[in-house]
Design a protein around this motif. Structure first.
Motif, PDB file in Angstrom:
ATOM      1  N   ALA A  71     -21.968   7.586  -7.062  1.00  0.00           N
ATOM      2  CA  ALA A  71     -23.368   7.252  -7.308  1.00  0.00           C
ATOM      3  C   ALA A  71     -24.180   7.408  -6.016  1.00  0.00           C
ATOM      4  N   GLU A  72     -23.620   6.980  -4.893  1.00  0.00           N
ATOM      5  CA  GLU A  72     -24.307   7.136  -3.609  1.00  0.00           C
ATOM      6  C   GLU A  72     -24.527   8.610  -3.285  1.00  0.00           C
ATOM      7  N   ILE A  73     -23.526   9.432  -3.516  1.00  0.00           N
ATOM      8  CA  ILE A  73     -23.626  10.865  -3.240  1.00  0.00           C
ATOM      9  C   ILE A  73     -24.690  11.507  -4.136  1.00  0.00           C
ATOM     10  N   ALA A  74     -24.705  11.144  -5.408  1.00  0.00           N
ATOM     11  CA  ALA A  74     -25.707  11.691  -6.329  1.00  0.00           C
ATOM     12  C   ALA A  74     -27.108  11.314  -5.868  1.00  0.00           C
ATOM     13  N   PHE A  75     -27.298  10.078  -5.449  1.00  0.00           N
ATOM     14  CA  PHE A  75     -28.600   9.638  -4.964  1.00  0.00           C
ATOM     15  C   PHE A  75     -29.009  10.426  -3.724  1.00  0.00           C
ATOM     16  N   LEU A  76     -28.095  10.607  -2.797  1.00  0.00           N
ATOM     17  CA  LEU A  76     -28.404  11.331  -1.567  1.00  0.00           C
ATOM     18  C   LEU A  76     -28.740  12.796  -1.847  1.00  0.00           C
ATOM     19  N   LYS A  77     -28.064  13.387  -2.813  1.00  0.00           N
ATOM     20  CA  LYS A  77     -28.377  14.777  -3.188  1.00  0.00           C
ATOM     21  C   LYS A  77     -29.788  14.873  -3.743  1.00  0.00           C
ATOM     22  N   LYS A  78     -30.168  13.912  -4.598  1.00  0.00           N
ATOM     23  CA  LYS A  78     -31.514  13.913  -5.164  1.00  0.00           C
ATOM     24  C   LYS A  78     -32.560  13.706  -4.078  1.00  0.00           C
ATOM     25  N   ALA A  79     -32.279  12.795  -3.162  1.00  0.00           N
ATOM     26  CA  ALA A  79     -33.219  12.542  -2.071  1.00  0.00           C
ATOM     27  C   ALA A  79     -33.360  13.770  -1.182  1.00  0.00           C
ATOM     28  N   ALA A  80     -32.259  14.434  -0.888  1.00  0.00           N
ATOM     29  CA  ALA A  80     -32.305  15.641  -0.059  1.00  0.00           C
ATOM     30  C   ALA A  80     -33.109  16.728  -0.751  1.00  0.00           C
ATOM     31  N   ALA A  81     -32.932  16.880  -2.057  1.00  0.00           N
ATOM     32  CA  ALA A  81     -33.689  17.889  -2.807  1.00  0.00           C
ATOM     33  C   ALA A  81     -35.171  17.548  -2.796  1.00  0.00           C
ATOM     34  N   TYR A  82     -35.501  16.281  -2.952  1.00  0.00           N
ATOM     35  CA  TYR A  82     -36.899  15.847  -2.939  1.00  0.00           C
ATOM     36  C   TYR A  82     -37.551  16.160  -1.598  1.00  0.00           C
ATOM     37  N   PHE A  83     -36.885  15.783  -0.507  1.00  0.00           N
ATOM     38  CA  PHE A  83     -37.465  15.996   0.815  1.00  0.00           C
ATOM     39  C   PHE A  83     -37.473  17.479   1.197  1.00  0.00           C
ATOM     40  N   ALA A  84     -36.577  18.270   0.642  1.00  0.00           N
ATOM     41  CA  ALA A  84     -36.578  19.693   0.916  1.00  0.00           C
ATOM     42  C   ALA A  84     -37.789  20.382   0.306  1.00  0.00           C
ATOM     43  N   LYS A  85     -38.345  19.821  -0.778  1.00  0.00           N
ATOM     44  CA  LYS A  85     -39.514  20.393  -1.453  1.00  0.00           C
ATOM     45  C   LYS A  85     -40.824  20.006  -0.788  1.00  0.00           C
ATOM     46  N   MET A  86     -40.786  18.993   0.060  1.00  0.00           N
ATOM     47  CA  MET A  86     -42.032  18.520   0.707  1.00  0.00           C
ATOM     48  C   MET A  86     -42.528  19.568   1.695  1.00  0.00           C
ATOM     49  N   PRO A  87     -43.863  19.716   1.781  1.00  0.00           N
ATOM     50  CA  PRO A  87     -44.440  20.695   2.722  1.00  0.00           C
ATOM     51  C   PRO A  87     -44.279  20.270   4.167  1.00  0.00           C
TER      52      PRO A  87
END
Length: 87
Positions: A71-87
């Motif tokens: 669950a921690e890994i899944a959360f971190l992957k989602k957070a990384a994807a979110y921050f990767a999309k930020m300008p």
């Protein structure tokens, strides 16, 4: 045949290791195997269950820990994807 050591003996051996002596030297001086002493040190750190815990209980505990880590890994992957999309 397994030798039985008192809890006091085990604790004193672990304390020697925690105070900086090498596990090999402590095991040698006490006439016990390195593997036995290493198991005691790991148990003292709380990383290994006591010998009286059944395999099924330990398996259940490890499955729970695995689910938490997944669950921690899944959360971190989602957070990384979110921050990767930020300008």
């Amino acid at each position: 045949m397994h030798k039985r050591f008192s809890e006091e003996f085990k604790k004193s051996a672990v304390i020697r290791v925690q105070n900086g002596e090498s596990q090999l030297s402590v095991a040698s001086s006490l006439g016990i195997s390195y593997k036995t002493l290493n198991r005691w040190v790991i148990q003292a750190k709380g990383q290994m269950p006591p010998e009286n815990v059944s395999l099924s209980e330990e398996n259940a505990r490890l499955r729970k820990v695995l689910k938490e880590r997944e669950a921690e890994i899944a959360f971190l992957k989602k957070a990384a994807a979110y921050f990767a999309k930020m300008p």
